[in-house]
Design an enzyme around this catalytic site. Structure first.
Site, PDB file in Angstrom:
ATOM      1  N   SER A   1       0.842  -1.186   0.000  1.00  0.00           N
ATOM      2  CA  SER A   1       0.000   0.000   0.000  1.00  0.00           C
ATOM      3  C   SER A   1       0.887   1.248   0.000  1.00  0.00           C
ATOM      4  O   SER A   1       1.727   1.393  -0.878  1.00  0.00           O
ATOM      5  CB  SER A   1      -0.975  -0.043   1.177  1.00  0.00           C
ATOM      6  OG  SER A   1      -2.016   0.891   1.006  1.00  0.00           O
TER       7      SER A   1
ATOM      8  N   ASP B   1      -8.923  -5.422  -5.728  1.00  0.00           N
ATOM      9  CA  ASP B   1      -8.503  -4.384  -4.788  1.00  0.00           C
ATOM     10  C   ASP B   1      -9.279  -3.118  -5.127  1.00  0.00           C
ATOM     11  O   ASP B   1      -9.011  -2.449  -6.127  1.00  0.00           O
ATOM     12  CB  ASP B   1      -7.003  -4.144  -4.923  1.00  0.00           C
ATOM     13  CG  ASP B   1      -6.456  -3.189  -3.868  1.00  0.00           C
ATOM     14  OD1 ASP B   1      -7.264  -2.499  -3.209  1.00  0.00           O
ATOM     15  OD2 ASP B   1      -5.226  -3.140  -3.703  1.00  0.00           O
TER      16      ASP B   1
ATOM     17  N   HIS C   1      -7.258  -5.913  -1.085  1.00  0.00           N
ATOM     18  CA  HIS C   1      -6.094  -5.048  -0.949  1.00  0.00           C
ATOM     19  C   HIS C   1      -4.930  -5.766  -0.271  1.00  0.00           C
ATOM     20  O   HIS C   1      -5.080  -6.376   0.774  1.00  0.00           O
ATOM     21  CB  HIS C   1      -6.488  -3.813  -0.137  1.00  0.00           C
ATOM     22  CG  HIS C   1      -5.413  -2.773  -0.058  1.00  0.00           C
ATOM     23  ND1 HIS C   1      -4.747  -2.298  -1.161  1.00  0.00           N
ATOM     24  CD2 HIS C   1      -4.886  -2.116   1.016  1.00  0.00           C
ATOM     25  CE1 HIS C   1      -3.870  -1.384  -0.781  1.00  0.00           C
ATOM     26  NE2 HIS C   1      -3.931  -1.264   0.518  1.00  0.00           N
TER      27      HIS C   1
END
Length: 705
Positions: free
Chosen positions: A227, A342, A373
């Site tokens: 991320s 995601d 994710h």
């Protein structure tokens, strides 16, 4: 099995007890005994756990601050980044090792996520929203004695050092968080420079006692993270810093415009309704309290002025937070990982960078899975990557398939190699819409475009999720569905939807979802964004006002039709036989868009509407025949070509693709269509070239059109 020998180094003649003292200065845990023959071990091209490296009581831990080349907090001094190091004990006796490095703005804690601190999305499109309330300041943790322990247990036992750092303006790092600004690229660059002896490190945030890494670090560095932490390896790589040999970004955000906007439409990441870039600033702003007000005034207030939640247009502010134009500087071998479901950092973020790196001949490999994710590649894949590029082990990873995808559509997960992504065998298939979208209209590649205008009404602030609209008729959406598939369909690449659209107002949300039916996921309003949703194939959003330009909105003239193209998120998925593919068109998306008042009417002209779907095998691979033509030969408008009517995908045959039962504007257009189909059949090995001529001749002699 390969064991790397050590170079010359000092011998250790006494055992030293392990001492760990993580104070404000450099803290070191000395190894108990140094073995002069210890070194990394590689089996099948992968670094193995070595007992002398795996003994955590001998690990050496250091805390320091690396000086950068910028002053982002305006105090007149170069910012220093808080860094910690964990390395194998034998590095105290001359062993040099490469580094696995992760940096993050999250390590020191994050701000409140309570709803009142996000933007209020309940307002009309184009209006300036009410001011956002910032959350309470993040408590500063001045007593932190390390940055993070992630990756340590994986890589130190295998002969790597692991380094962590707080991002600018977070934790014990100086500076301001800029959420994609240049200092977030230059900060990890400084750490890589320090590992190579080109930048200075200090034992304290404001002291003069220096500490270096060249006695134990080879200078080769690999970065990874997920991320935001996955964004920063790419950010560092765009500086072209020497020594950063490899990166493994996992679900990286490669453009903050793409994260918070979609084709001109104000959109939040899934699960975070009302989030925008200024909220993310507040969420990570955990740095030194005495500089926080300066950072708020210089950075967050600048974000408020430039993020433009009224129009969603692309501008210089967003351009400065897009890594794609900076890929020209990337030299680091890149293993990119992302999930096709995601809905936070969507897969386009990785795909756009992969394509750019391939064009530049940078070593690149892609790992995709079908979950939500995050999700790192398997350890052996990461190990081979770092062993190859940080230890120069000739494991041939650069010759491996360029794309690896988890196939689990039938239940069992299988990591499957492909020559590339998108699948090189995929090509666009145009599916046209036919009337009935208020309930269930048609969607097929084996028919001419439909006719007529179909309408729906924006549910606005009463809107719900796609699952609700997919499982019940609704005046708030149009739904077009293929016949039941008689064979699997493999989608690989990025789909797009073209609509001839009119609105009763000057502005409207436009949302599109490609779904798999029958719907098997949850159908509630909050069901599809926190994890994977098996029934959502892909989705997209667009502002019809930005149909001609991302940088300038053009208000709609109520009732006037315009052409709008909606790019959907990249995907690679197998839709199984017995299922159907549905195209849903709606306006306000409860989970992603602004929530205006309900009532805007949107109209779709079916003659100008289509779905372009990337299908492995192309148009001939679409098994969407309701009533297959099973005649023995290909007969076109009553003219028998004499060519055997061979089977294609599922129950479809060659004759099903001729479309001689459709209404054509003229004979020439029909013959051109048949010529294209016949050429595709030759390319696919379904007919001989001489049979192509017979089919085209039959079409020419027919009276179709």
């Amino acid at each position: 099995m390969t064991r790397r020998k050590l170079g010359a180094r000092a011998a250790v003649t006494t055992a030293v007890s392990c001492v760990i003292a993580l104070a404000a200065g450099t803290a070191v845990a000395q190894p108990a005994v140094a073995n002069p023959n210890v070194g990394p071990v590689f089996v099948d091209g992968q670094a193995q756990i070595v007992p002398e490296f795996a003994d955590s009581t001998t690990w050496i831990r250091q805390q320091l601050w690396v000086e950068t080349e910028f002053d982002s907090d305006g105090d007149g001094r170069r910012d220093r980044m808080h860094v910690d190091v964990t390395r194998p004990g034998p590095t105290a006796d001359g062993l040099k090792v490469p580094v696995v490095y992760e940096t993050s703005p999250y390590y020191a804690g994050t701000g409140s996520t309570q709803r009142q601190y996000l933007w209020n999305v309940a307002h009309e499109l184009g209006e300036q929203p009410p001011a956002r309330l910032s959350p309470p300041p993040i408590t500063h943790r001045a007593d932190r004695t390390s940055v993070s322990s992630s990756e340590v247990s994986t890589w130190v036992p295998r002969g790597f050092a692991v380094v962590h750092s707080d991002s600018p303006g977070t934790g014990l790092s100086q500076g301001c968080p800029t959420v994609g600004g240049s200092n977030e690229s230059l900060a990890p660059k400084a750490v890589v420079d320090w590992l190579n002896g080109r930048a200075k490190g200090y034992t304290s945030v404001d002291g003069t006692e220096e500490v270096n890494a060249t006695s134990w670090a080879t200078g080769k560095v690999g970065m990874t993270g997920t991320s935001y932490n996955g964004t920063l390896p790419l950010a560092a790589a765009t500086t072209g810093v020497k020594g950063l040999e490899a990166i493994i970004p996992i679900a990286p955000n490669t453009s903050y415009y793409h994260y918070y906007r979609s084709q001109g439409l104000v959109r939040n990441p899934g699960g975070w309704v009302g989030e925008d870039i200024d909220f993310l600033f507040d969420y990570i702003h955990s740095g030194f309290p005495e500089r926080r007000q300066y950072c708020i005034e210089q950075v967050r207030d600048m974000m408020n002025r430039n993020q433009d939640r009224a129009t969603g247009d692309f501008n210089d502010f967003w351009a400065g937070r897009d890594y794609l134009p900076q890929v020209k500087n990337v030299k680091a071998a890149t293993l990119m990982a992302h999930a096709f479901n995601d809905w936070n950092v969507m897969p386009e973020h990785s795909v756009r960078i992969i394509e750019a790196l391939k064009a530049r001949k940078v070593p690149v490999q892609a790992y995709f899975h079908q979950g939500g994710h995050g999700g790192a590649p398997p350890l052996d894949m990461r190990n081979k990557w770092f062993s190859r590029y940080l230890y120069d082990v000739p494991n041939g990873v650069e010759n491996d398939p360029k794309s690896w995808i988890i196939r689990n559509e039938t239940g069992t997960s299988q990591l499957t190699p492909y020559a590339d992504y998108p699948n090189p065998a995929a090509s666009p298939v145009t599916l046209n819409l036919s009337a009935g979208g208020a309930t269930t209209g048609g969607l097929t590649s084996l028919a001419r475009p439909g006719t007529g205008v179909e309408r729906f009404v924006d549910a606005g602030n009463t809107a719900c999720n796609v699952g609700t609209y997919a499982t019940a008729d609704s005046p708030h959406r149009l739904l077009y569905v293929t016949p039941e598939l008689s064979a699997p369909v493999h989608i690989s690449g990025s789909a797009k939807v073209t609509l001839k659209l009119a609105s009763s107002k000057a502005a409207a949300n436009l949302s599109v979802a490609l779904v798999r039916l029958p719907w098997t996921g949850a159908a509630g309003c909050e069901s599809s964004t926190r994890g994977s949703t098996t029934s959502v194939i892909t989705r997209g959003w667009a502002d019809p006002q930005n149909r001609d330009s991302l940088t300038r909105s053009k208000p709609l003239v109520p009732g006037r039709f315009v052409d709008v193209t909606v790019d959907l998120q990249p995907d690679d998925q197998v839709i199984l036989a017995g299922q159907r593919i549905g195209l849903m068109v709606f306006s306000t998306d409860h989970e992603f868009t602004l929530h205006p008042a309900p009532g805007t009417e949107l109209s779709v002209d079916l003659a100008g509407a289509s779905l372009e779907l990337p299908v492995v095998g192309g148009p001939l691979a679409m098994p969407v025949c309701d009533n297959p033509d099973t005649r023995a030969t290909v007969v076109i408008g009553g003219v028998d070509s004499g060519v055997p009517n061979r089977p294609l995908a599922g129950t479809c045959t060659i004759s099903d693709h001729i479309l001689d039962g459709e209404r054509w504007p003229n004979h020439g257009q029909f013959v051109r269509h048949v010529t294209e189909v016949a050429s595709d059949l030759v390319a696919a090995g379904k007919i001989e070239p001489r049979e192509r001529g017979a089919i085209v001749s039959a079409a020419a002699r027919s009276r179709i059109g």
